[in-house]
Design a protein around this motif. Sequence first.
Motif, PDB file in Angstrom:
ATOM      1  N   VAL A   1       0.857  -1.187   0.000  1.00  0.00           N
ATOM      2  CA  VAL A   1       0.000   0.000   0.000  1.00  0.00           C
ATOM      3  C   VAL A   1       0.892   1.235   0.000  1.00  0.00           C
ATOM      4  CG1 VAL A   1      -1.833   1.233   1.189  1.00  0.00           C
ATOM      5  CG2 VAL A   1      -1.754  -1.277   1.276  1.00  0.00           C
ATOM      6  N   HIS A   2       0.788   2.038  -1.042  1.00  0.00           N
ATOM      7  CA  HIS A   2       1.557   3.276  -1.163  1.00  0.00           C
ATOM      8  C   HIS A   2       0.614   4.469  -1.022  1.00  0.00           C
ATOM      9  CE1 HIS A   2       5.208   1.241  -2.866  1.00  0.00           C
ATOM     10  NE2 HIS A   2       4.289   0.345  -3.198  1.00  0.00           N
ATOM     11  N   VAL A   3       0.992   5.433  -0.180  1.00  0.00           N
ATOM     12  CA  VAL A   3       0.228   6.672  -0.030  1.00  0.00           C
ATOM     13  C   VAL A   3       1.124   7.826  -0.444  1.00  0.00           C
ATOM     14  CG1 VAL A   3      -1.009   8.195   1.551  1.00  0.00           C
ATOM     15  CG2 VAL A   3      -1.164   5.720   1.832  1.00  0.00           C
ATOM     16  N   ASP A   4       0.682   8.545  -1.473  1.00  0.00           N
ATOM     17  CA  ASP A   4       1.441   9.691  -1.988  1.00  0.00           C
ATOM     18  C   ASP A   4       2.877   9.295  -2.333  1.00  0.00           C
ATOM     19  OD1 ASP A   4      -0.855  11.217  -1.566  1.00  0.00           O
ATOM     20  OD2 ASP A   4      -0.240  11.731   0.474  1.00  0.00           O
ATOM     21  N   GLY A   5       3.036   8.104  -2.895  1.00  0.00           N
ATOM     22  CA  GLY A   5       4.335   7.660  -3.358  1.00  0.00           C
ATOM     23  C   GLY A   5       5.190   6.949  -2.334  1.00  0.00           C
ATOM     24  N   ALA A   6       4.746   6.859  -1.091  1.00  0.00           N
ATOM     25  CA  ALA A   6       5.538   6.217  -0.037  1.00  0.00           C
ATOM     26  C   ALA A   6       4.874   4.910   0.402  1.00  0.00           C
ATOM     27  CB  ALA A   6       5.699   7.144   1.156  1.00  0.00           C
ATOM     28  N   LEU A   7       5.690   3.847   0.555  1.00  0.00           N
ATOM     29  CA  LEU A   7       5.164   2.581   1.054  1.00  0.00           C
ATOM     30  C   LEU A   7       4.701   2.774   2.495  1.00  0.00           C
ATOM     31  CD1 LEU A   7       4.685  -0.450   0.704  1.00  0.00           C
ATOM     32  CD2 LEU A   7       7.043  -0.839   1.466  1.00  0.00           C
ATOM     33  N   THR A   8       3.410   2.516   2.727  1.00  0.00           N
ATOM     34  CA  THR A   8       2.793   2.816   4.022  1.00  0.00           C
ATOM     35  C   THR A   8       2.383   1.557   4.773  1.00  0.00           C
ATOM     36  OG1 THR A   8       1.969   4.900   3.111  1.00  0.00           O
ATOM     37  CG2 THR A   8       0.947   4.115   5.151  1.00  0.00           C
ATOM     38  N   ALA A   9       1.951   0.525   4.067  1.00  0.00           N
ATOM     39  CA  ALA A   9       1.465  -0.682   4.749  1.00  0.00           C
ATOM     40  C   ALA A   9       1.565  -1.867   3.801  1.00  0.00           C
ATOM     41  CB  ALA A   9       0.022  -0.481   5.218  1.00  0.00           C
ATOM     42  N   GLU A  10       1.442  -3.074   4.394  1.00  0.00           N
ATOM     43  CA  GLU A  10       1.360  -4.328   3.647  1.00  0.00           C
ATOM     44  C   GLU A  10       0.082  -5.028   4.071  1.00  0.00           C
ATOM     45  OE1 GLU A  10       5.030  -6.015   5.007  1.00  0.00           O
ATOM     46  OE2 GLU A  10       6.055  -5.547   3.128  1.00  0.00           O
ATOM     47  N   ALA A  11      -0.704  -5.481   3.106  1.00  0.00           N
ATOM     48  CA  ALA A  11      -2.008  -6.058   3.417  1.00  0.00           C
ATOM     49  C   ALA A  11      -2.110  -7.475   2.882  1.00  0.00           C
ATOM     50  CB  ALA A  11      -3.121  -5.192   2.831  1.00  0.00           C
ATOM     51  N   SER A  12      -2.624  -8.373   3.721  1.00  0.00           N
ATOM     52  CA  SER A  12      -2.904  -9.746   3.290  1.00  0.00           C
ATOM     53  C   SER A  12      -4.386 -10.063   3.444  1.00  0.00           C
ATOM     54  CB  SER A  12      -2.064 -10.735   4.101  1.00  0.00           C
ATOM     55  OG  SER A  12      -2.293 -10.584   5.495  1.00  0.00           O
ATOM     56  N   VAL A  13      -5.180  -9.051   3.813  1.00  0.00           N
ATOM     57  CA  VAL A  13      -6.641  -9.169   3.827  1.00  0.00           C
ATOM     58  C   VAL A  13      -7.193  -8.063   2.935  1.00  0.00           C
ATOM     59  CG1 VAL A  13      -6.785 -10.219   6.114  1.00  0.00           C
ATOM     60  CG2 VAL A  13      -6.780  -7.732   5.904  1.00  0.00           C
ATOM     61  N   ASN A  14      -8.476  -8.149   2.611  1.00  0.00           N
ATOM     62  CA  ASN A  14      -9.035  -7.292   1.574  1.00  0.00           C
ATOM     63  C   ASN A  14      -9.424  -5.893   2.030  1.00  0.00           C
ATOM     64  OD1 ASN A  14      -9.741 -10.285   0.785  1.00  0.00           O
ATOM     65  ND2 ASN A  14      -9.652  -9.088  -1.116  1.00  0.00           N
TER      66      ASN A  14
END
Length: 268
Positions: free
Chosen positions: A75-88
């Motif tokens: 998950v990238h917010v404004d070009g920066a990696l912010t989170a990793e998601a394994s659920v929807n």
Amino acid sequence: MFALVIAAVGMLVASGIPASNARGAPPPTLSIVSPVNNAVIGNGSAVAVVFAVTNFNLTDPGTGTTSPNVGHVDVHVDGALTAEASVNTVVLPLPSGSHTILLRLVTDNGSALNPDVSASVVLVVTQGPAGGRPGLTIPYPGEGALLGTDFTVSFRVTNFAIVPLGGPTDAPNEGHIRVILDGANYAELTDYAPLHLNLRDGPHNVTLQLVDNADMPLNPNVAASVHLTVRALVNRIVPFDATPYLAGANILLGLGILAALYRKLEAP
């Protein structure tokens, strides 16, 4: 002739079998279900991003799986990696302003798929409500009020959030209040505390105006005004000064003492 037909059909069937097996599984897909593009997220709420994937198995990062169809979502917010998601669903607390959220399918080691599989959405976060027309009223003092030199002006704001100066200029329904006193800019209000004024005697006009984070009036303009008159000592408790009365009482007491002494001297 019959034998030739049977042979031709057999060749066609045989040639179709390997072609069918060569197609393989369909490629992974990724789409953002919510929020929609250009959505406004109001009241400073966290942004819940809901996405859907197909032909890809979501697993927690660090499982060690190297398959190109297994991994997680970066998950990238404004070009920066912010989170990793394994659920929807991923929940993102974001400040006011415009943001671009990009989701990308990656393998367990963080490598993007080839070809890249990603989806993005642009949205706006505001401390104010997502919709509705802002409003501003002055409950006190009333129009034409007669007041003392020291008083407060109460106001009520609807569908608008009062925030500190310097916020993002692209956040709707948030900003501050401009105070205009007798036609001139007087102060900026950045909280909901009543306005305290100490004015000279005479007529005055107080106008409160909603402005955005760029210090510009809203469109359409939202303002409220009140005309009032200030007069010293109105609504003010004046302390009782007993000094003159005490002085008079002391004089009378002194005269009484002198009269008593005079009578005592005249007595035989």
